[in-house]
Design an enzyme around this catalytic site. Sequence first.
Site, mmCIF file in Angstrom:
data_model
loop_
_atom_site.group_PDB
_atom_site.id
_atom_site.type_symbol
_atom_site.label_atom_id
_atom_site.label_comp_id
_atom_site.label_asym_id
_atom_site.label_seq_id
_atom_site.Cartn_x
_atom_site.Cartn_y
_atom_site.Cartn_z
ATOM 1 N N ILE B 14 34.267 37.220 23.976
ATOM 2 C CA ILE B 14 33.543 36.093 24.573
ATOM 3 C C ILE B 14 32.870 36.493 25.876
ATOM 4 C CG2 ILE B 14 34.417 33.957 23.575
ATOM 5 C CD1 ILE B 14 36.724 33.962 25.396
ATOM 6 N N GLY B 17 33.353 40.646 31.276
ATOM 7 C CA GLY B 17 33.245 40.348 32.712
ATOM 8 C C GLY B 17 33.269 41.628 33.508
ATOM 9 N N ALA B 18 33.131 41.468 34.800
ATOM 10 C CA ALA B 18 33.166 42.627 35.669
ATOM 11 C C ALA B 18 34.587 43.176 35.708
ATOM 12 C CB ALA B 18 32.727 42.230 37.071
ATOM 13 N N GLU B 19 35.533 42.263 35.631
ATOM 14 C CA GLU B 19 36.926 42.603 35.823
ATOM 15 C C GLU B 19 37.589 43.006 34.507
ATOM 16 O OE1 GLU B 19 38.639 42.689 38.556
ATOM 17 O OE2 GLU B 19 40.722 42.475 37.954
ATOM 18 N N ALA B 20 37.258 42.308 33.442
ATOM 19 C CA ALA B 20 37.987 42.513 32.193
ATOM 20 C C ALA B 20 37.137 42.081 31.012
ATOM 21 C CB ALA B 20 39.265 41.679 32.227
ATOM 22 N N ASP B 130 38.000 33.468 43.629
ATOM 23 C CA ASP B 130 36.654 33.491 43.029
ATOM 24 C C ASP B 130 36.322 32.132 42.425
ATOM 25 O OD1 ASP B 130 34.206 34.429 42.182
ATOM 26 O OD2 ASP B 130 34.980 35.443 40.414
#
Lengths: 336, 225
Positions: B14, B17-20, B130
């Site tokens: 889905i 992201g930048a993180e995961a 965030d």
Amino acid sequence: MIILGIESTAHTFGVGIVKDEPEYILADVRAKYVPEKGGIHPREASLYFMREAPRVIAEALQSAGLSMNDVDGIAVALGPGMGPCLRVGATVARALSVYFNKPLIPVNHAVAHIEIGKLITGARDPLIVYLSGGNTIIAAFVAGRYRIFGETLDMPLGNFMDTFVREVGLAPPYVVKGMHQLDKCAEESKEKKILNLPYVVKGQDVSFSGLLTAALRLVRSGKAKLEDVCYTVREIAYSAIIEVSERGLAHTGKKEVLLVGGVAASSVLRSKFEAMAALRGVDVKVVPPKYAGDNGVMIAWTGLLAFKHGITVEPERAYVRQRWKLDQADVPWGDP
Amino acid sequence: MTKPTYRGGTPKIIALGAEAALIKHTFLGMPAVYKVRLPKPYRDPKLDLRLRSERTATEAKIIHDLRLAGLPVPALYYVSLSEGLIVMEYVEGDLLRDLINRRVSGYVDLVRELGKVIALMHGLGVVHGDITTSNVVVREGTPYVIDFGLAKYSNELEDVGVDVHLFIRAVESTHYDVMEEVIIAFFEGYASIAGEERVKEIKEKVREIRLRGRYVEERRQKRNK
């Protein structure tokens, strides 16, 4: 149309002359103030600018084979930057404008870094990562302005790197053969040890002051090798910048990243950006070192874009603005 | 709350992201999100492992704590630190960002509700790290806060201030045309839980944090006062 631009926000007094058709750049002359020790002393820099200004302007005109009569407007960086330095550029620009009866065009220095980057790299609608001695900003063009999506909560990346190497006795000079002393020192770390130093990312913002304090304390305690501290500090600082940039890309959906500003010249940082971009399938565009640092061409070019959109200022109202933030400047030409 | 729909289906990414990476799938038959913190090639491997496992552990603990306290956050299903993996409830709904952009009626009320949730969360000693309108999913009129990837435990006014500052800044860049009413509604909701005094304190802190930023016009004005 031919525009002469003057840059004097920090360490460089630069004059650029540009034209609104290829090859665009007609002249680029700079005088860079290099302190013997310590950082930039604004007064010393401004005195140096005053001595150099007449020569730099004359050389720029001469190298373009032009006289002031051929120039259609004078652009000047009114901010952000150091007050005494800004005032030299502003005074010179106002004088030229009045004496030769040429329109005066106010330019935001941060916008100019972006515009010259777009011109030279061909980037159209990038996420902008602006890294220099005085700025650390992640921005993107949205509705008439470059909006800030992330920035430093305290020190800019360049200032952080310079302060660290100065405090541990590695600088000045800060940059040798295009390589920052921090990169140079980090490359000497054989074990590539990651020491326990703070990594601070808050949302899309970074913070370096805690890292600076902790790293200096560690060096002074003698409990770690300097090169290992350099390596850890460099890895943490660059990773934090790339992480917030990656978040900016995820948030804005932009398909290219444009690295601008003096710190963008670091090849280590650039290769890390390329690794991140490959992961996300976006392009990385980097302003070449020649135009990454402060220069007059970027002011002239942005002045040209502004002038075409009717932006001028009366000389008596052309005040310098030391804290003229990127997102406070109108960019009517910015639609991709 | 909606009844979980017990259906399988193929895993679907889905978001990257930048993180995961977020993968929608099922867990024991329930719709679930698999959040994997993948290694980042641009980070030193040791630094990378340190950041991924620390963040996975903190995030899992926080969403579990908040859920147990009754706040609208995803339920925790499974954790693996070595893989940087968290499996949690999939919250079906619209992003608050999109609802505001579409000017869906009642979007201001949703922001007010969000203000309440954030005040309750801060009251429990958690800062999100965030808070943006893309990190809020609205399900049946309730704003679910998601993505606790940068959350941490803190009661410091400084951290609470940064949390609120980040929300305001996100609103200013994403919803600049309605930012005023959105920010007002947020504080109204916040104050209804934490009280006007606390909101005053936080607003003052936010102001101070913003003045720390580089080249802020107000900072000069302050100095010249």
